[in-house]
Design an enzyme around this catalytic site. Structure first.
Site: not given
Length: 310
Positions: A156-158, A161-162
């Site tokens: 999950h990549c900050v 946001v996805n």
């Protein structure tokens, strides 16, 4: 006991869309420093400075378009979720179809006698998610941030946001690639400005412009160096046909069942048609003939044997 780096990912929820605003702010100050403050005005100086500025601005805007295209694709594309009541196909239903060129992904209406039960290690190690209360396809993991199972979940990549999963992993790799090129270009262009400043001892800029230029240079240089590390890591992962989570889980395994060689591994991420390799899109033909791009079926090594239950 080993520390599970995925245990604390729920804290990422609090950041939300703030990161998107932050990314857009960085792009805005970068555009101001490169185009408006320096290389835009240089277009009217004539001679070498004008020619250099034309080339620099063309490359800058091309890379900026590609960064924004790839970034928006990663943010807006669903990484791939498991359909409600999804069930794996039985061997009889799969028949002799090659998962590289077939188009069947699963059927929610299978007879109850044909269903794989939780704990059964056949059918490519189908697992059962006790949080979603349903079966999940191979290479699927539950994301505690998105609160659902993600097909071929990488992480999950900050920044986007996805989740990064089966349906947007290529877009994420391209985003890293073009961002590295853009931040490297910006760092070199602004380094030239600072070299002129230190050589001449003076520069015709306001303190605000000079501060924005310095901040832009430091940010882009830092991003270029850090993204280079991520780009190398994910290139190696894609070449081995594995994800960040899978690399963490299989760190003691000498062989990986989905590693088919770097060429086929690369094709499972970027597709077969070369004209689509460097843009965040797939051809209809690749989507039709390569189920791996959809995230439900993956070919395995011919020398791989499924673990047997005792």
């Amino acid at each position: 006991m080993a520390w599970n780096v995925f245990k604390f990912c729920t804290a990422l929820r609090a950041l939300g869309s703030i990161m998107i605003v932050f990314v857009l702010a960085i792009i805005g100050v970068t555009y101001y420093s490169v185009v408006i403050a320096h290389y835009g005005p240089s277009l009217f100086l004539g001679g070498f400075d004008s020619a250099f500025s034309v080339v620099a601005l063309i490359v800058f805007h091309f890379l900026l378009v590609m960064v924004m295209w790839c970034y928006s694709s990663v943010v807006l594309t669903d990484p791939g979720g498991v359909p409600p009541n999804w069930r794996p196909l039985t061997d009889e239903e799969k028949g002799d179809a090659d998962p590289l060129v077939c188009s069947g992904y699963g059927n929610a209406d299978l007879d109850s006698k044909q269903l794989v039960m939780p704990g059964d290690y056949t059918s490519q190690d189908i697992r059962f998610c006790h949080k979603c209360k349903q079966f999940k396809p191979p290479r699927t993991h539950h994301c505690s941030v998105c609160r659902r199972c993600i097909l071929k979940m990488d992480h999950h990549c900050v920044w986007v946001v996805n989740c990064v999963g089966a349906l947007n992993y290529k877009y994420f790799l391209l985003f890293l690639f073009y961002t590295f090129l853009e931040t490297t270009l910006v760092s070199l262009l602004l380094l030239r400005v600072f070299m002129e400043f230190f050589n001449d001892g003076e520069i015709d800029e306001t303190p605000g412009t000079l501060a924005a230029t310095f901040i832009t240079f430091v940010l882009n240089l830092a991003f270029a160096l850090s993204i280079l590390g991520f780009l190398i890591m994910h290139t190696a992962l894609a070449g081995a046909n594995t994800t960040t989570i899978e690399a963490y889980e299989k760190k003691t395994s000498p062989k990986w069942r989905y590693d088919l060689g770097w060429k086929k591994n690369f094709q499972q991420v970027f597709g077969l048609e070369k004209k689509f390799w460097f843009i965040p899109a797939y051809s209809e033909e690749d989507l039709r003939r390569m189920p791996a791009l959809q995230g439900f079926e993956y070919p395995t090594r011919s020398d791989w044997e499924l673990p047997q239950r005792h």
